[in-house]
Design an enzyme around this catalytic site. Sequence first.
Site, PDB file in Angstrom:
ATOM      1  N   ILE A   1       0.028 -81.531  18.250  1.00 40.37           N
ATOM      2  CA  ILE A   1       0.061 -82.970  18.520  1.00 40.37           C
ATOM      3  C   ILE A   1      -1.095 -83.373  19.423  1.00 40.37           C
ATOM      4  O   ILE A   1      -1.759 -84.389  19.190  1.00 40.37           O
ATOM      5  CB  ILE A   1       1.416 -83.369  19.129  1.00 40.37           C
TER       6      ILE A   1
ATOM      7  N   THR B   1       0.102 -71.817  23.327  1.00 42.93           N
ATOM      8  CA  THR B   1       0.461 -72.122  21.942  1.00 42.93           C
ATOM      9  C   THR B   1      -0.624 -72.942  21.242  1.00 42.93           C
ATOM     10  O   THR B   1      -0.529 -73.169  20.037  1.00 42.93           O
ATOM     11  CB  THR B   1       1.795 -72.900  21.867  1.00 42.93           C
TER      12      THR B   1
ATOM     13  N   ASP C   1      -3.122 -73.802  33.637  1.00 40.93           N
ATOM     14  CA  ASP C   1      -1.673 -73.827  33.462  1.00 40.93           C
ATOM     15  C   ASP C   1      -1.071 -74.934  34.312  1.00 40.93           C
ATOM     16  O   ASP C   1      -1.376 -75.040  35.511  1.00 40.93           O
ATOM     17  CB  ASP C   1      -1.105 -72.462  33.873  1.00 40.93           C
TER      18      ASP C   1
ATOM     19  N   GLN D   1       1.855 -83.788  26.485  1.00 42.25           N
ATOM     20  CA  GLN D   1       2.362 -83.120  25.280  1.00 42.25           C
ATOM     21  C   GLN D   1       2.636 -81.638  25.504  1.00 42.25           C
ATOM     22  O   GLN D   1       3.292 -80.998  24.679  1.00 42.25           O
ATOM     23  CB  GLN D   1       1.349 -83.264  24.137  1.00 42.25           C
TER      24      GLN D   1
ATOM     25  N   SER E   1      14.373 -84.791  20.058  1.00 41.64           N
ATOM     26  CA  SER E   1      15.671 -85.146  19.485  1.00 41.64           C
ATOM     27  C   SER E   1      16.748 -84.135  19.853  1.00 41.64           C
ATOM     28  O   SER E   1      17.945 -84.425  19.732  1.00 41.64           O
ATOM     29  CB  SER E   1      15.572 -85.244  17.962  1.00 41.64           C
TER      30      SER E   1
ATOM     31  N   TYR F   1      16.027 -75.137  25.584  1.00 43.80           N
ATOM     32  CA  TYR F   1      14.942 -76.069  25.264  1.00 43.80           C
ATOM     33  C   TYR F   1      15.426 -77.514  25.390  1.00 43.80           C
ATOM     34  O   TYR F   1      14.763 -78.363  25.994  1.00 43.80           O
ATOM     35  CB  TYR F   1      14.414 -75.816  23.849  1.00 43.80           C
TER      36      TYR F   1
ATOM     37  N   ASN G   1      11.263 -83.723  14.559  1.00 38.73           N
ATOM     38  CA  ASN G   1      10.697 -82.842  13.527  1.00 38.73           C
ATOM     39  C   ASN G   1       9.321 -83.289  13.039  1.00 38.73           C
ATOM     40  O   ASN G   1       9.136 -83.650  11.869  1.00 38.73           O
ATOM     41  CB  ASN G   1      11.664 -82.719  12.360  1.00 38.73           C
ATOM     42  N   VAL G   2       8.373 -83.263  13.946  1.00 40.39           N
ATOM     43  CA  VAL G   2       7.003 -83.675  13.637  1.00 40.39           C
ATOM     44  C   VAL G   2       6.325 -82.608  12.778  1.00 40.39           C
ATOM     45  O   VAL G   2       6.510 -81.407  12.983  1.00 40.39           O
ATOM     46  CB  VAL G   2       6.205 -83.889  14.938  1.00 40.39           C
TER      47      VAL G   2
ATOM     48  N   ASP H   1      21.084 -74.727  16.747  1.00 38.72           N
ATOM     49  CA  ASP H   1      20.646 -75.809  15.871  1.00 38.72           C
ATOM     50  C   ASP H   1      21.747 -76.848  15.690  1.00 38.72           C
ATOM     51  O   ASP H   1      22.933 -76.512  15.600  1.00 38.72           O
ATOM     52  CB  ASP H   1      20.276 -75.260  14.493  1.00 38.72           C
TER      53      ASP H   1
END
Length: 329
Positions: A18, A41, A68, A88, A133, A156, A185-186, A290
């Site tokens: 992103i 990442t 960092d 982000q 979300s 998370y 869910n990008v 989930d």
Amino acid sequence: MKLDVKKKWLITGVAGFIGSNLLEYLLQNNQQIVGVDNFSTGFQRNLDEVKDLVGDTKWQNFTFVEGDLCNFDICNKACDGIDVVLHQAALGSVPRSIADPVRSHANNTTAIVNMLKAAVDNKVKRFVYASSSSVYGDHPDLPKQEDKIGNQLSPYAVTKYCCELYAQVFAKTYGIETIGLRYFNVFGRRQDPDGAYAAVIPLWFKAIMQNDAPFINGDGETSRDFCYIDNVVQANILAGITENNLALNRVYNVAYGDRTTLNQLFNYLKSIIAPNSTLQPIYRDFRSGDVRHSLADISAARGGLGYDPQYKLTDGLNLAVKWYQEFLK
């Protein structure tokens, strides 16, 4: 969307999926940007790709700080002279947080506290940050509305809810303007298909392109509100520039506002990538942490920010496939 105002922006996680897309948009619109990343990442290749796309002249408006965000000095240095922060940086993934909650807490919660304090100290006007979300947890209602959340189901999710709480407290205590964006869910270009915690769409792009059967956790009727990256970029920019005082110090759903099952997603992807293939998914157990179904009510973002997502799932998949074909060849 064209950006007419001139600001100095800070993007944390700028080498990530992103972050690099935000960087590309802002450079194309002649903004001045500072970016921070520790490459946990994110990837240098994402920055290189943006540089190639925008050209050397516009690239000169970008300053990169490697570091960092758990180090307050890095945050303080990066915030110097900034008008708007687009925060982000995070360690995503529910399974990763279950495997290593301490690292997720440090990179998601400690980092945002450092960034908020540095932003206040440097008199940054606006702080826009990525939420998720996942904060809705076990709340059963669909579509998800911002003021109705349940119990979080993973470390998370807890870290992202903590981000929202800290932003609210900093807004009330120190007067900084904050806006949280709960991403659903990008997906899209530069989303990494490799690694143990890759998201479902890049994983399946890679699998189907290589004629490997993708895995589906559960029965395939789990559903998600998939949101193409350009919709997310739009939401961030609108949050960064809005002059609507009633829109400030709130959180907003950022999604398309439509629900797709994993079985439907597989069929869409196969029809785009390999329409004549007989490939079928392999079903396995549901994944811990989930949620079963996810669908966003985006009316608050429409009304408060003027958010108007232009890309539905199939539009985004057709655009993203070109990037993955080039990346995976």
